[in-house]
Motif scaffolding. Structure first.
Motif, mmCIF file in Angstrom:
data_model
loop_
_atom_site.group_PDB
_atom_site.id
_atom_site.type_symbol
_atom_site.label_atom_id
_atom_site.label_comp_id
_atom_site.label_asym_id
_atom_site.label_seq_id
_atom_site.Cartn_x
_atom_site.Cartn_y
_atom_site.Cartn_z
ATOM 1 N N SER A 375 0.848 -1.193 0.000
ATOM 2 C CA SER A 375 0.000 0.000 0.000
ATOM 3 C C SER A 375 0.885 1.244 0.000
ATOM 4 O O SER A 375 1.781 1.362 0.828
ATOM 5 C CB SER A 375 -0.914 0.002 1.237
ATOM 6 O OG SER A 375 -1.623 1.214 1.353
ATOM 7 N N LYS A 376 0.653 2.146 -0.960
ATOM 8 C CA LYS A 376 1.351 3.432 -1.026
ATOM 9 C C LYS A 376 2.867 3.269 -0.969
ATOM 10 O O LYS A 376 3.555 3.980 -0.240
ATOM 11 C CB LYS A 376 0.877 4.359 0.106
ATOM 12 C CG LYS A 376 -0.608 4.692 0.069
ATOM 13 C CD LYS A 376 -0.998 5.603 1.203
ATOM 14 C CE LYS A 376 -2.491 5.920 1.164
ATOM 15 N NZ LYS A 376 -2.909 6.799 2.294
ATOM 16 N N SER A 377 3.398 2.318 -1.728
ATOM 17 C CA SER A 377 4.827 2.011 -1.690
ATOM 18 C C SER A 377 5.389 1.944 -3.106
ATOM 19 O O SER A 377 4.654 1.834 -4.090
ATOM 20 C CB SER A 377 5.072 0.683 -0.963
ATOM 21 O OG SER A 377 4.601 0.741 0.364
ATOM 22 N N SER A 378 6.725 2.018 -3.214
ATOM 23 C CA SER A 378 7.383 2.003 -4.517
ATOM 24 C C SER A 378 8.716 1.274 -4.415
ATOM 25 O O SER A 378 9.237 1.039 -3.324
ATOM 26 C CB SER A 378 7.605 3.436 -5.012
ATOM 27 O OG SER A 378 8.470 4.149 -4.139
ATOM 28 N N GLU A 379 9.263 0.922 -5.594
ATOM 29 C CA GLU A 379 10.561 0.269 -5.698
ATOM 30 C C GLU A 379 10.624 -1.006 -4.841
ATOM 31 O O GLU A 379 11.512 -1.186 -4.016
ATOM 32 C CB GLU A 379 11.686 1.230 -5.308
ATOM 33 C CG GLU A 379 11.740 2.485 -6.174
ATOM 34 C CD GLU A 379 12.841 3.433 -5.739
ATOM 35 O OE1 GLU A 379 13.870 2.962 -5.231
ATOM 36 O OE2 GLU A 379 12.661 4.654 -5.906
ATOM 37 N N LEU A 380 9.665 -1.877 -5.062
ATOM 38 C CA LEU A 380 9.598 -3.138 -4.328
ATOM 39 C C LEU A 380 10.009 -4.278 -5.258
ATOM 40 O O LEU A 380 9.467 -4.405 -6.370
ATOM 41 C CB LEU A 380 8.179 -3.379 -3.805
ATOM 42 C CG LEU A 380 7.523 -2.214 -3.040
ATOM 43 C CD1 LEU A 380 6.111 -2.599 -2.621
ATOM 44 C CD2 LEU A 380 8.361 -1.820 -1.841
ATOM 45 N N PRO A 395 9.973 -7.205 -10.037
ATOM 46 C CA PRO A 395 9.440 -5.981 -9.416
ATOM 47 C C PRO A 395 7.934 -6.076 -9.209
ATOM 48 O O PRO A 395 7.210 -6.636 -10.045
ATOM 49 C CB PRO A 395 9.796 -4.890 -10.426
ATOM 50 C CG PRO A 395 9.841 -5.606 -11.744
ATOM 51 C CD PRO A 395 10.329 -7.007 -11.456
ATOM 52 N N ILE A 396 7.471 -5.537 -8.088
ATOM 53 C CA ILE A 396 6.023 -5.466 -7.838
ATOM 54 C C ILE A 396 5.467 -4.264 -8.596
ATOM 55 O O ILE A 396 6.012 -3.157 -8.511
ATOM 56 C CB ILE A 396 5.744 -5.340 -6.332
ATOM 57 C CG1 ILE A 396 6.137 -6.651 -5.629
ATOM 58 C CG2 ILE A 396 4.269 -5.036 -6.074
ATOM 59 C CD1 ILE A 396 5.897 -6.653 -4.144
ATOM 60 N N PRO A 397 4.390 -4.435 -9.366
ATOM 61 C CA PRO A 397 3.863 -3.337 -10.200
ATOM 62 C C PRO A 397 3.512 -2.099 -9.382
ATOM 63 O O PRO A 397 3.032 -2.187 -8.253
ATOM 64 C CB PRO A 397 2.611 -3.955 -10.837
ATOM 65 C CG PRO A 397 2.832 -5.429 -10.783
ATOM 66 C CD PRO A 397 3.615 -5.681 -9.531
ATOM 67 N N GLU A 398 3.762 -0.944 -10.016
ATOM 68 C CA GLU A 398 3.444 0.336 -9.385
ATOM 69 C C GLU A 398 2.456 1.148 -10.211
ATOM 70 O O GLU A 398 1.809 2.051 -9.690
ATOM 71 C CB GLU A 398 4.713 1.168 -9.189
ATOM 72 C CG GLU A 398 5.763 0.531 -8.301
ATOM 73 C CD GLU A 398 7.011 1.395 -8.196
ATOM 74 O OE1 GLU A 398 6.891 2.618 -8.354
ATOM 75 O OE2 GLU A 398 8.100 0.840 -7.982
ATOM 76 N N GLN A 399 2.372 0.852 -11.525
ATOM 77 C CA GLN A 399 1.498 1.628 -12.404
ATOM 78 C C GLN A 399 0.342 0.762 -12.896
ATOM 79 O O GLN A 399 0.528 -0.414 -13.240
ATOM 80 C CB GLN A 399 2.280 2.162 -13.611
ATOM 81 C CG GLN A 399 3.319 3.223 -13.233
ATOM 82 C CD GLN A 399 3.998 3.796 -14.455
ATOM 83 O OE1 GLN A 399 4.395 3.073 -15.348
ATOM 84 N NE2 GLN A 399 4.131 5.101 -14.501
ATOM 85 N N VAL A 412 -5.845 -2.874 -15.100
ATOM 86 C CA VAL A 412 -4.779 -3.767 -15.559
ATOM 87 C C VAL A 412 -3.440 -3.130 -15.213
ATOM 88 O O VAL A 412 -3.311 -1.920 -15.051
ATOM 89 C CB VAL A 412 -4.863 -4.023 -17.078
ATOM 90 C CG1 VAL A 412 -6.145 -4.752 -17.422
ATOM 91 C CG2 VAL A 412 -4.755 -2.719 -17.851
ATOM 92 N N ILE A 413 -2.428 -3.978 -15.114
ATOM 93 C CA ILE A 413 -1.070 -3.514 -14.811
ATOM 94 C C ILE A 413 -0.436 -2.949 -16.076
ATOM 95 O O ILE A 413 -0.578 -3.508 -17.166
ATOM 96 C CB ILE A 413 -0.222 -4.681 -14.264
ATOM 97 C CG1 ILE A 413 -0.820 -5.205 -12.953
ATOM 98 C CG2 ILE A 413 1.222 -4.255 -14.064
ATOM 99 C CD1 ILE A 413 -0.172 -6.483 -12.466
ATOM 100 N N ILE A 414 0.273 -1.837 -15.936
ATOM 101 C CA ILE A 414 1.045 -1.271 -17.037
ATOM 102 C C ILE A 414 2.461 -1.820 -16.941
ATOM 103 O O ILE A 414 3.178 -1.554 -15.973
ATOM 104 C CB ILE A 414 1.066 0.269 -16.989
ATOM 105 C CG1 ILE A 414 -0.358 0.813 -17.124
ATOM 106 C CG2 ILE A 414 1.956 0.827 -18.081
ATOM 107 C CD1 ILE A 414 -0.434 2.317 -17.055
ATOM 108 N N GLU A 415 2.856 -2.590 -17.926
ATOM 109 C CA GLU A 415 4.174 -3.190 -17.918
ATOM 110 C C GLU A 415 5.231 -2.135 -18.185
ATOM 111 O O GLU A 415 5.057 -1.232 -19.015
ATOM 112 C CB GLU A 415 4.264 -4.288 -18.993
ATOM 113 C CG GLU A 415 3.302 -5.442 -18.776
ATOM 114 C CD GLU A 415 3.702 -6.294 -17.580
ATOM 115 O OE1 GLU A 415 4.845 -6.147 -17.112
ATOM 116 O OE2 GLU A 415 2.869 -7.096 -17.117
ATOM 117 N N ALA A 416 6.377 -2.232 -17.479
ATOM 118 C CA ALA A 416 7.479 -1.297 -17.690
ATOM 119 C C ALA A 416 8.132 -1.581 -19.027
ATOM 120 O O ALA A 416 8.349 -2.733 -19.404
ATOM 121 C CB ALA A 416 8.503 -1.426 -16.558
#
Length: 418
Positions: A375-380, A395-399, A412-416
């Motif tokens: 929750s509310k996290s980044s760079e995982l 990596p755990i999706p962020e977008q 849906v998840i936006i792939e990097a």
């Protein structure tokens, strides 16, 4: 009626919440008393608004001071009791009590209440998970609090859709509202002896109130006339810039440096407390039992090794630190951390990450079924072991991308890329 509607909240769901808090007792009951006082202070403010026309912004801040002070006391109580067995309870209220600030929000106060409620539900969900099989009172307590804020949101949406409604033909304010009356029909409270609220809270509340004024914030600015503009008056530029002032002629002292708290490594019953450790990579928790909890708080550049199987680990407000452990009965949690790592040698059922920027999770072969809640996290990043002993990094999706579909929202998840 607006005033009656808020009073119904106090004598209805809030009264139930207070009763349940008293049944739990301890810090939960103490905090509930503060919550009751905060709602009563806000009731007086709403009642005052129903009888008077809108005062100046400075007068509003004075009228809101009793409510904001109680909110600050609620949050301070949580910070002073991080080792409490009811820390999740205290956090749930501390994170969501700012919902009472809707009276200073426009034009969308109801969504502001919902946002505060959503923030607190991270902790109410933890209460539900922890106590659903042990004590139903705690489960009812968490659900009652969430429902109270849902009812508050509905009240605000119905009676104060675009902001607190002031009386159009009322009398101008001549002083603050009377102090809140004692609770009517509610369970008696013990006398409270709490530390004074943070004085910075008033300044922050004043700032938020100014921001919420929107376009009206510029009304108090003075107009600069032509004779005050340097580009139209060359004589004002001849004297050059004002000389720098060395020292502090006003006699006011500068900001005080932050006080560093001493490092802590101690055992308190079933809890192991590791706090304020810096540049210490040899911290070892040995001899812990299966029902023990390790709480790591504000550690920097440190490594903690936990031997034996224990109940759970919490890493709170740490930077560039690591925790290595064998197995856990419940979960490992990261809250408000930056650049942290964990490695499990055995098995961990759940990993929970909240408000954390940067977390590397090294899993073992026995932990491939673990559940990761973020929750509310980044760079995982999750490091999964391979047969050759190396790790694969995921990596755990962020977008995410959300569209409106025939049955609601489709996300849906936006792939990097790259």
């Amino acid at each position: 009626m607006s005033v009656q509607g808020f009073e119904d909240l106090i004598h209805g769901p809030l009264a139930t919440f207070v009763q349940l808090s008293n049944q739990i007792g301890g810090d939960v009951a103490t905090q509930a008393a503060l919550v009751l006082s905060a709602f009563q202070a806000e009731f007086q403010y709403i009642k005052y608004a129903s009888e008077h026309s809108a005062p100046s912004e400075s007068e509003k801040q004075k009228l809101l001071l009793p409510t904001s002070t109680k909110i600050q006391e609620i949050q301070t109580l949580r910070e002073k009791n991080r080792g409490s067995p009811f820390f999740n309870h205290l956090s749930a209220i501390s994170e969501s009590i700012p919902a009472l600030g809707w009276v200073a929000v426009s034009p969308t106060p109801a969504p502001y209440v919902k946002e505060s409620n959503d923030t607190g539900q991270f902790y109410t969900n933890r209460v539900l998970k922890e106590w659903k099989e042990k004590n139903k009172t705690h489960v009812e307590w968490a659900r009652t609090w969430v429902q109270l804020l849902v009812d508050l949101q509905a009240y605000v949406k119905q009676h104060h859709t675009t902001g607190l409604v002031w009386a159009k033909a009322g009398t101008k304010p001549s002083g603050g509202p009377p102090p809140p009356p004692p609770p009517c029909g509610l369970p008696p409270m013990d006398d409270l002896c709490l530390a004074p609220a943070d004085p910075d809270a008033t300044n922050r509340n004043a700032l938020f109130a100014e921001i919420n004024r929107g376009a009206d914030i510029t009304k108090g600015l003075k107009k600069v006339s032509s004779d005050m503009q340097t580009h139209k008056n060359p004589s004002m530029r001849i004297s050059g810039p004002a000389p720098a002032v060395i020292g502090n002629s006003s006699g006011l002292s500068g900001p005080k440096p932050a006080v560093e708290k001493p490092p802590v490594f101690a055992r308190d019953g079933k809890k192991w407390l590791i706090e304020n450790q810096k540049n210490n990579t040899s911290l070892v928790v040995d001899g812990a039992e299966m029902n023990n909890v390790v709480y790591i708080f504000k550690c920097v550049n440190s490594t903690i090794t936990v031997k034996n199987k224990i109940n759970s680990i919490v890493m709170d407000s740490c930077k560039k630190s690591s925790v290595v452990f064998e197995s856990l009965v419940s979960s490992v949690e990261f809250i408000n951390c930056q650049s942290v790592q964990m490695q499990v040698l055995g098995k961990v059922p759940t990993i929970t990450i909240d408000k954390t920027d940067g977390c590397q999770m090294y899993l073992s072969k026995d932990s491939l079924t673990t559940e990761i809640v973020t929750s509310k996290s980044s760079e995982l990043n999750v490091m999964v072991p391979k047969a050759d002993g190396d790790y694969s990094e995921y990596p755990i999706p962020e977008q995410f991308k959300t569209k409106i579909g025939p049955k609601g929202l489709d996300t849906v998840i936006i792939e990097a890329s790259g």
